[in-house]
Design an enzyme around this catalytic site. Structure first.
Site, short mmCIF file in Angstrom:
data_model
loop_
_atom_site.label_atom_id
_atom_site.label_comp_id
_atom_site.label_asym_id
_atom_site.label_seq_id
_atom_site.Cartn_x
_atom_site.Cartn_y
_atom_site.Cartn_z
N ASP A 93 39.44 31.74 38.26
CA ASP A 93 40.13 31.62 39.98
C ASP A 93 39.99 33.23 40.76
OD1 ASP A 93 41.62 32.32 37.46
OD2 ASP A 93 43.12 33.38 39.28
N ASP A 202 43.87 40.92 36.22
CA ASP A 202 45.35 40.11 35.29
C ASP A 202 45.77 40.51 34.54
OD1 ASP A 202 44.94 38.13 37.82
OD2 ASP A 202 44.81 36.64 36.63
ZN LIG Z 1 43.18 35.50 34.89
ZN LIG Z 2 44.06 35.06 38.06
#
Ligand SMILES: [Zn+2]
Ligand SMILES: [Zn+2]
Length: 303
Positions: A93, A202
């Site tokens: 992503d 993240d």
């Molecule tokens: Zn990630």
């Molecule tokens: Zn992510």
């Protein structure tokens, strides 16, 4: 001349303008533009993760999620490429827009190698992407398009924790964060002549990030809502809550860590909602203990 090139030239002449979306005065030299506040879910209103830090006319890009070039253009940023790119980790992503960034900026008249910083494995990913597009590159270079030979080149820097970029008053420092089983995942702190910014990437709640974000002007942090988090009805779905807790930060956890870091502004991005509203997310952050200014980020918002 093709329409795309016309757009490229126009974009280069435009200085990023004041935000329409946040309604706050824009006196700073440095602006944050959320290009993509989404997740792997293909939300039409939230592109893949990407954040621009704009210092005057200089653009620094953090992550390259799906849709990044279209959002760059929508934000009136130069489509011939940023000054430098910083990848937090190699989850798809955050990198699906990477070939778009490399190839589209070239076609929009980038002439020098794109400097990209990120974890080990980035070099290999880059090499494979260029191999995957070898026929495209061949035809665009030697066919009638006559694109700049070699203009698609990328200068990859596989980094470690510490200062990874410092030039003309802009310093970028990589912070090691804990993103589940990823060996290498980074957040970044950006110091410019007028602002300090931390972008979490993240991560589950990270002490290193709290230290790096202490008293910064803006903390841009990922978040999920734990309200409806439950095992999913699919093979392996029983691990879903465990996955979320090991890889990501809930709104309540974010409120707690922000209460310690005390950023002057907290911006939520990479928002995993599970059906929760902005109000739910804000209530979670407040219940975690953060009482300072918070914004639920939307694509193309500026801060
Ligand atoms: Zn990630
Ligand atoms: Zn992510």
């Amino acid at each position: 001349m093709r329409p795309g090139i016309v757009c490229g030239v126009v974009a280069l002449l435009l200085i990023p303008t004041a935000a329409q979306s946040t309604g706050e005065p824009r006196q700073q030299l440095t602006q944050i533009i959320l290009l993509g506040t989404g997740t792997p879910y293909p939300d039409p209103n939230a592109s893949g993760p990407a954040t621009a830090v704009v210092v005057g006319k200089r653009v620094f890009l953090f992550d390259a999620g799906a849709g990044v070039m279209r959002r760059m253009n929508a934000a009136r940023l130069p489509i011939s490429g940023p000054e430098a790119v910083f990848i937090t980790h190699l989850h798809s992503d955050h990198t699906l827009g990477y070939p778009d960034l490399i190839l589209t900026s070239w076609i929009m008249r980038r002439v020098s190698p794109l400097p990209v910083y990120g974890p080990h494995g980035l070099q290999r990913m880059t090499r494979h992407l260029l191999a995957a597009f070898a026929e495209d590159i061949q035809i665009r270079t030697h066919g009638l398009e006559r694109e700049v030979p070699g203009g698609y080149h990328v200068k990859v820097h596989e980094i470690k924790v510490g200062v990874v970029y410092e030039r003309d008053g802009v310093r970028v420092t990589a912070i090691s964060v804990s993103h589940g089983s990823w060996k290498e995942a980074y957040g970044y702190r950006i110091d410019t002549p007028d602002r300090s910014i931390v972008i979490s990437g993240d991560t589950r709640p990270s002490e290193a990030l709290v230290r790096a974000a202490r008293d910064v002007d803006v903390l841009v942090h990922e978040v999920y809502s734990p309200l409806h988090l439950a095992p999913e009805d699919r093979p392996g779905g029983k691990y879903w809550p465990q996955y979320m807790r090991a890889f990501h930060t809930s709104d309540v956890e974010l409120g707690a860590l922000a209460a310690r870091a005390k950023p002057k502004l907290l911006v939520l991005t990479h928002i995993i909602r599970f059906g929760s509203s902005d109000e739910d997310l804000l209530a979670g952050v407040r219940s975690g203990g953060f009482s300072g200014p918070v914004r639920v980020g939307k694509d193309l918002n500026r801060y």
